[in-house]
Write a protein that holds these residues in place. Sequence first.
Motif, PDB file in Angstrom:
ATOM      1  N   ASN A  54      31.168  61.246  35.029  1.00 32.21           N
ATOM      2  CA  ASN A  54      31.000  62.354  34.089  1.00 32.21           C
ATOM      3  C   ASN A  54      32.309  63.011  33.670  1.00 32.21           C
ATOM      4  OD1 ASN A  54      28.008  63.303  35.882  1.00 32.21           O
ATOM      5  ND2 ASN A  54      28.202  61.950  34.128  1.00 32.21           N
ATOM      6  N   TRP A  55      33.382  62.747  34.397  1.00 34.45           N
ATOM      7  CA  TRP A  55      34.686  63.274  33.993  1.00 34.45           C
ATOM      8  C   TRP A  55      35.210  62.556  32.750  1.00 34.45           C
ATOM      9  CZ3 TRP A  55      35.865  67.696  36.121  1.00 34.45           C
ATOM     10  CH2 TRP A  55      35.532  67.970  37.445  1.00 34.45           C
ATOM     11  N   ILE A 247      35.256  74.823  30.787  1.00 34.20           N
ATOM     12  CA  ILE A 247      34.209  75.581  31.473  1.00 34.20           C
ATOM     13  C   ILE A 247      32.812  75.096  31.071  1.00 34.20           C
ATOM     14  CG2 ILE A 247      33.812  77.459  29.844  1.00 34.20           C
ATOM     15  CD1 ILE A 247      34.278  77.713  33.689  1.00 34.20           C
ATOM     16  N   ASN A 248      32.688  74.453  29.910  1.00 33.68           N
ATOM     17  CA  ASN A 248      31.387  73.923  29.502  1.00 33.68           C
ATOM     18  C   ASN A 248      31.104  72.546  30.102  1.00 33.68           C
ATOM     19  OD1 ASN A 248      30.645  76.138  27.954  1.00 33.68           O
ATOM     20  ND2 ASN A 248      31.674  75.350  26.126  1.00 33.68           N
ATOM     21  N   HIS A 249      32.033  72.032  30.868  1.00 32.45           N
ATOM     22  CA  HIS A 249      31.822  70.772  31.569  1.00 32.45           C
ATOM     23  C   HIS A 249      31.256  71.101  32.954  1.00 32.45           C
ATOM     24  CE1 HIS A 249      32.735  67.058  33.773  1.00 32.45           C
ATOM     25  NE2 HIS A 249      32.682  66.474  32.586  1.00 32.45           N
ATOM     26  N   PRO A 250      30.045  70.650  33.271  1.00 30.34           N
ATOM     27  CA  PRO A 250      29.373  71.089  34.506  1.00 30.34           C
ATOM     28  C   PRO A 250      30.186  70.871  35.781  1.00 30.34           C
ATOM     29  CG  PRO A 250      27.830  69.926  33.084  1.00 30.34           C
ATOM     30  CD  PRO A 250      29.193  69.759  32.473  1.00 30.34           C
ATOM     31  N   ASN A 255      33.396  73.406  40.158  1.00 30.48           N
ATOM     32  CA  ASN A 255      34.614  73.550  40.954  1.00 30.48           C
ATOM     33  C   ASN A 255      35.225  74.939  40.782  1.00 30.48           C
ATOM     34  OD1 ASN A 255      35.855  70.886  42.333  1.00 30.48           O
ATOM     35  ND2 ASN A 255      34.620  70.288  40.577  1.00 30.48           N
ATOM     36  N   TYR A 256      35.203  75.423  39.557  1.00 29.73           N
ATOM     37  CA  TYR A 256      35.716  76.773  39.293  1.00 29.73           C
ATOM     38  C   TYR A 256      34.915  77.815  40.085  1.00 29.73           C
ATOM     39  CZ  TYR A 256      36.168  81.204  36.790  1.00 29.73           C
ATOM     40  OH  TYR A 256      36.329  82.530  36.490  1.00 29.73           O
ATOM     41  N   ASP A 257      33.599  77.739  39.987  1.00 29.89           N
ATOM     42  CA  ASP A 257      32.740  78.705  40.700  1.00 29.89           C
ATOM     43  C   ASP A 257      32.928  78.610  42.206  1.00 29.89           C
ATOM     44  OD1 ASP A 257      31.684  79.644  38.323  1.00 29.89           O
ATOM     45  OD2 ASP A 257      29.946  78.300  38.377  1.00 29.89           O
ATOM     46  N   TYR A 258      33.008  77.378  42.717  1.00 29.83           N
ATOM     47  CA  TYR A 258      33.145  77.173  44.166  1.00 29.83           C
ATOM     48  C   TYR A 258      34.463  77.760  44.675  1.00 29.83           C
ATOM     49  CZ  TYR A 258      33.978  74.774  48.592  1.00 29.83           C
ATOM     50  OH  TYR A 258      34.275  74.492  49.903  1.00 29.83           O
ATOM     51  N   ASN A 259      35.565  77.412  44.013  1.00 23.77           N
ATOM     52  CA  ASN A 259      36.865  77.888  44.489  1.00 23.77           C
ATOM     53  C   ASN A 259      36.997  79.397  44.351  1.00 23.77           C
ATOM     54  OD1 ASN A 259      38.184  75.419  45.315  1.00 23.77           O
ATOM     55  ND2 ASN A 259      38.203  74.837  43.170  1.00 23.77           N
ATOM     56  N   ARG A 260      36.426  79.950  43.286  1.00 25.76           N
ATOM     57  CA  ARG A 260      36.457  81.397  43.118  1.00 25.76           C
ATOM     58  C   ARG A 260      35.692  82.081  44.263  1.00 25.76           C
ATOM     59  NH1 ARG A 260      33.915  85.747  40.584  1.00 25.76           N
ATOM     60  NH2 ARG A 260      35.350  87.138  39.467  1.00 25.76           N
ATOM     61  N   ALA A 261      34.526  81.540  44.602  1.00 24.85           N
ATOM     62  CA  ALA A 261      33.734  82.118  45.690  1.00 24.85           C
ATOM     63  C   ALA A 261      34.474  82.028  47.019  1.00 24.85           C
ATOM     64  CB  ALA A 261      32.385  81.398  45.788  1.00 24.85           C
ATOM     65  N   ASN A 274      38.587  83.535  33.708  1.00 32.76           N
ATOM     66  CA  ASN A 274      37.208  83.060  33.517  1.00 32.76           C
ATOM     67  C   ASN A 274      37.068  81.548  33.345  1.00 32.76           C
ATOM     68  OD1 ASN A 274      36.011  85.664  33.731  1.00 32.76           O
ATOM     69  ND2 ASN A 274      36.547  86.079  31.594  1.00 32.76           N
ATOM     70  N   PHE A 275      38.169  80.802  33.420  1.00 28.88           N
ATOM     71  CA  PHE A 275      38.011  79.341  33.488  1.00 28.88           C
ATOM     72  C   PHE A 275      39.094  78.657  34.311  1.00 28.88           C
ATOM     73  CE2 PHE A 275      40.471  79.828  29.523  1.00 28.88           C
ATOM     74  CZ  PHE A 275      41.454  78.855  29.651  1.00 28.88           C
TER      75      PHE A 275
END
Length: 354
Positions: A54-55, A247-250, A255-261, A274-275
């Motif tokens: 998917n990349w 950011i529109n690529h799932p 990865n962005y959400d995970y690392n931010r958390a 935000n991205f």
Amino acid sequence: MTIDKRISAFNQLAQLFKYITNKTEPELDELKIKFKNLDEEIGYALSDAEAYNNWFTRENVFFALNNWAEALSTSNLTEWVKDYPTVTTPKNVGIIMAGNLPLVGFHDLLSVVISGHNALIKTSSKDDKLMSFLIRFLHTIDEEFKTIIQTVERLEGFDAVIATGSNNTARYFEQYFSKVPNIIRKNRTSVAVLNGSETIEDFKALGNDVFRYFGLGCRNITKIYFKSEDQIPTFFENVLEWGDVVINHPKYANNYDYNRAIYLLGKDEFLDNNFVLLKKDANLHSPIAVVNYEIYDDLEAVKSFLSDNEEQIQCVVGHDMKDNPNYVEFGKTQTPTLTDYADNIDTLQFLAEL
């Protein structure tokens, strides 16, 4: 097969790449005669490539094909090989390919074949569809390529090996292939050193160096040295055009959400637009959707550190870094030429000495 025939075949491959990306339609009738159902095969190769990895978005695949179309001109290929001796006794060279970027293993295949050797290829499951398609096209151009280029499930009967993998797999490769000449590639990354004189165009070009291929390649910048914190807002402002792309690529968004958390839970300091996350960190390597950074006072100390860690670095970008052997201009890290060898090992010289 003569060197002229090899060069001609790869130049025809360049014409195919141009046709696929719709930049031009060179010798379309000839291409279709040589490769039956060409348009269907192109469609299958592109859709299968993204389905299996998917990349591999259409935009990134086309970017890679366009770069190779430019590189594989007759003049470029002729100039590239002119200073290397002609191989009189072809060897069987095993190639273990990576799959993080579209056609990332193609340079090794090209080097082996253009030098006069035979290629035994172990493709990556992540980049099997595109690679298999172009190999079939070469087989169609000249049936002799069916002997020169073979895709195998297991490497056997090889005289030398070129293998690309992680630092962990490299240790196994070094042990397993120790009895034959080899090139074993490990993890590398790229850095940028900013001195405050950068233009808006430099920052925009830097965005391509960071975000092209979602930051998955060794030529992607994962560490930035800022001269001043005042440069950070300018960086964020001038990479905004990449926001929708990434950011529109799932998978990137995950990865962005995970690392931010993780950073929030760990109470790590980071900056966020935000991205992409900017994290103050001495490490050269960073996770997907993260760019490590440092603020420096002493340029010579930065240069010394990069020199000491040269084995980890593929490209260095920055106006003050032109004396670095890995120097690349802003925006050019993702458009390597034929002589931009991975790990800075001259593959043609290695093959000429077999």
